[in-house]
Write a protein that holds these residues in place. Structure first.
Motif, PDB file in Angstrom:
ATOM      1  N   ASP A 255     139.343   2.614  39.529  1.00 61.56           N
ATOM      2  CA  ASP A 255     140.586   3.026  38.868  1.00 61.56           C
ATOM      3  C   ASP A 255     141.769   2.762  39.799  1.00 61.56           C
ATOM      4  OD1 ASP A 255     142.333   4.048  37.067  1.00 61.56           O
ATOM      5  OD2 ASP A 255     141.509   6.074  37.033  1.00 61.56           O
ATOM      6  N   GLU A 256     142.469   1.661  39.570  1.00 59.99           N
ATOM      7  CA  GLU A 256     143.604   1.222  40.395  1.00 59.99           C
ATOM      8  C   GLU A 256     143.233   1.214  41.880  1.00 59.99           C
ATOM      9  OE1 GLU A 256     146.149  -0.075  39.233  1.00 59.99           O
ATOM     10  OE2 GLU A 256     146.628   0.738  37.268  1.00 59.99           O
ATOM     11  N   PRO A 257     142.187   0.497  42.283  1.00 59.30           N
ATOM     12  CA  PRO A 257     141.693   0.586  43.656  1.00 59.30           C
ATOM     13  C   PRO A 257     142.610  -0.015  44.716  1.00 59.30           C
ATOM     14  CG  PRO A 257     140.570  -1.167  42.490  1.00 59.30           C
ATOM     15  CD  PRO A 257     141.388  -0.433  41.470  1.00 59.30           C
TER      16      PRO A 257
ATOM     17  N   VAL B  92     148.515  -8.126  51.254  1.00 55.47           N
ATOM     18  CA  VAL B  92     147.459  -8.815  52.003  1.00 55.47           C
ATOM     19  C   VAL B  92     146.148  -8.027  51.936  1.00 55.47           C
ATOM     20  CG1 VAL B  92     146.700  -9.593  54.282  1.00 55.47           C
ATOM     21  CG2 VAL B  92     149.064  -9.996  53.537  1.00 55.47           C
ATOM     22  N   THR B  93     146.243  -6.720  52.166  1.00 56.33           N
ATOM     23  CA  THR B  93     145.045  -5.876  52.139  1.00 56.33           C
ATOM     24  C   THR B  93     144.468  -5.799  50.733  1.00 56.33           C
ATOM     25  OG1 THR B  93     145.984  -4.572  53.946  1.00 56.33           O
ATOM     26  CG2 THR B  93     144.126  -3.619  52.767  1.00 56.33           C
ATOM     27  N   ALA B  94     145.336  -5.768  49.733  1.00 54.53           N
ATOM     28  CA  ALA B  94     144.868  -5.730  48.346  1.00 54.53           C
ATOM     29  C   ALA B  94     144.003  -6.949  48.031  1.00 54.53           C
ATOM     30  CB  ALA B  94     146.054  -5.657  47.392  1.00 54.53           C
TER      31      ALA B  94
ATOM     32  N   MET C 118     140.087  -6.936  46.938  1.00 50.83           N
ATOM     33  CA  MET C 118     139.658  -7.620  45.712  1.00 50.83           C
ATOM     34  C   MET C 118     138.601  -8.674  46.030  1.00 50.83           C
ATOM     35  SD  MET C 118     141.083  -6.347  42.998  1.00 50.83           S
ATOM     36  CE  MET C 118     140.962  -7.653  41.770  1.00 50.83           C
ATOM     37  N   GLY C 119     138.740  -9.332  47.170  1.00 50.88           N
ATOM     38  CA  GLY C 119     137.729 -10.282  47.599  1.00 50.88           C
ATOM     39  C   GLY C 119     136.382  -9.616  47.831  1.00 50.88           C
ATOM     40  N   ASP C 120     136.412  -8.386  48.362  1.00 52.95           N
ATOM     41  CA  ASP C 120     135.172  -7.620  48.545  1.00 52.95           C
ATOM     42  C   ASP C 120     134.504  -7.346  47.197  1.00 52.95           C
ATOM     43  OD1 ASP C 120     135.410  -7.484  51.305  1.00 52.95           O
ATOM     44  OD2 ASP C 120     136.510  -5.593  51.263  1.00 52.95           O
ATOM     45  N   PHE C 121     135.310  -6.936  46.221  1.00 51.45           N
ATOM     46  CA  PHE C 121     134.763  -6.679  44.883  1.00 51.45           C
ATOM     47  C   PHE C 121     134.119  -7.939  44.315  1.00 51.45           C
ATOM     48  CE2 PHE C 121     137.768  -3.001  44.605  1.00 51.45           C
ATOM     49  CZ  PHE C 121     136.840  -2.042  44.252  1.00 51.45           C
ATOM     50  N   LEU C 122     134.807  -9.064  44.437  1.00 50.40           N
ATOM     51  CA  LEU C 122     134.294 -10.314  43.885  1.00 50.40           C
ATOM     52  C   LEU C 122     132.989 -10.717  44.570  1.00 50.40           C
ATOM     53  CD1 LEU C 122     134.607 -12.760  42.053  1.00 50.40           C
ATOM     54  CD2 LEU C 122     136.060 -13.807  43.796  1.00 50.40           C
TER      55      LEU C 122
ATOM     56  N   ASP D 206     148.641 -10.656  38.736  1.00 55.06           N
ATOM     57  CA  ASP D 206     148.247 -11.854  39.481  1.00 55.06           C
ATOM     58  C   ASP D 206     146.859 -11.682  40.109  1.00 55.06           C
ATOM     59  OD1 ASP D 206     149.305  -9.876  41.142  1.00 55.06           O
ATOM     60  OD2 ASP D 206     149.940 -11.309  42.671  1.00 55.06           O
ATOM     61  N   LEU D 207     146.565 -10.498  40.618  1.00 52.17           N
ATOM     62  CA  LEU D 207     145.249 -10.252  41.210  1.00 52.17           C
ATOM     63  C   LEU D 207     144.159 -10.221  40.140  1.00 52.17           C
ATOM     64  CD1 LEU D 207     146.034  -7.530  43.909  1.00 52.17           C
ATOM     65  CD2 LEU D 207     145.795 -10.000  44.214  1.00 52.17           C
TER      66      LEU D 207
END
Length: 252
Positions: free
Chosen positions: A170-172, A179-181, A185-189, A207-208
């Protein structure tokens, strides 16, 4: 598979948060839910693990009617679903590994849970989860000494340690810098691809959502107005979802 069939949600004050929602999500999908504030994104997410009860229609996960679950059956069901919040929900005055081990507490006998006595297997799994999100070196650091992005990674590791089939977020990345976002998101993917875990996240950064998710669900006033590949989202579709507002206006 997660399946919404004619699902509606009306709160006790009469506000109808979800209206006639029909949605199927297969195991291993990475789905971003986008829309204006108050459109029903969080409500949709939280009905899946029964944080919110639906008031119309049916919601099933792997063929199980979620609203029919009670007591131990509901608790066992929730163990299969990880939940990550914007605020991380960590015990900041204790070590990172202890935060990850909190995911194991429901499986412990009462006495061991009370005194935080975890078996070696649980500790190893906690360390493995931290390794998967790239912060194994922070295992014995106090959580309040970490950056926001690192704390969100601890929350993700805590979820991974419970071996979920589904992760709801929920809005992580809402409180993280750009940059950190992207890193989170890369970790999630990566986790989605490597572990075949279904991931559904609410996100206000369009965009993300388009960059990392394979599928986008757009909600407007409780109704799904777009459901399709992220690669096919056009400005016209975004105008429909966001009522023609800019991203800044949409989240402000």
């Amino acid at each position: 598979m997660i399946e919404f069939n004619q699902v509606g949600k009306t709160y006790s004050n009469g506000f109808q948060a979800l209206k006639d929602v029909n949605l199927k999500i297969e195991q291993g999908e990475f789905v971003a839910i986008i829309g204006l504030s108050g459109a029903g994104k969080s409500t949709l997410l939280r009905t899946i693990n029964r944080m919110h009860d639906i008031t119309e229609g049916t919601l099933t996960v792997d063929g199980v009617n979620v609203m029919g679950l009670r007591g131990k059956a509901l608790r066992r069901f929730r163990r299969r679903i990880g939940m990550i919040f914007q605020s991380f929900n960590l015990v900041t005055r204790t070590r990172v590994i202890n935060n990850v081990l909190m995911s194991k507490v429901p499986d412990l006998p009462f006495f061991k849970a009370l005194f935080g006595i975890f078996p070696k297997k649980d500790k190893l799994e906690a360390l493995e989860a931290l390794d998967k999100v790239g912060i194994l070196d922070k295992a014995f650091v106090r959580a309040d000494q970490l950056s926001g992005g690192q704390q969100q990674r601890v929350a993700l590791a805590r979820t991974l340690a419970q071996n979920p089939q589904i992760i709801l977020a929920d809005e992580p990345v809402a409180s993280l810098d750009p940059v950190t976002a992207k890193q989170v998101m890369g970790d999630f993917l990566r986790i989605n691809k490597e572990m075949n875990i279904t991931i559904l996240l609410n996100i206000h950064h369009v965009d993300l959502a388009l960059q990392y998710a394979g599928r986008v669900v757009g909600i407007r006033a409780g109704r799904i107005v777009y459901d399709g590949p992220a690669s096919e989202v056009t400005q016209e579709i975004l105008d429909e979802i966001y009522e023609g507002k800019t991203e800044e206006e949409a989240v402000g």
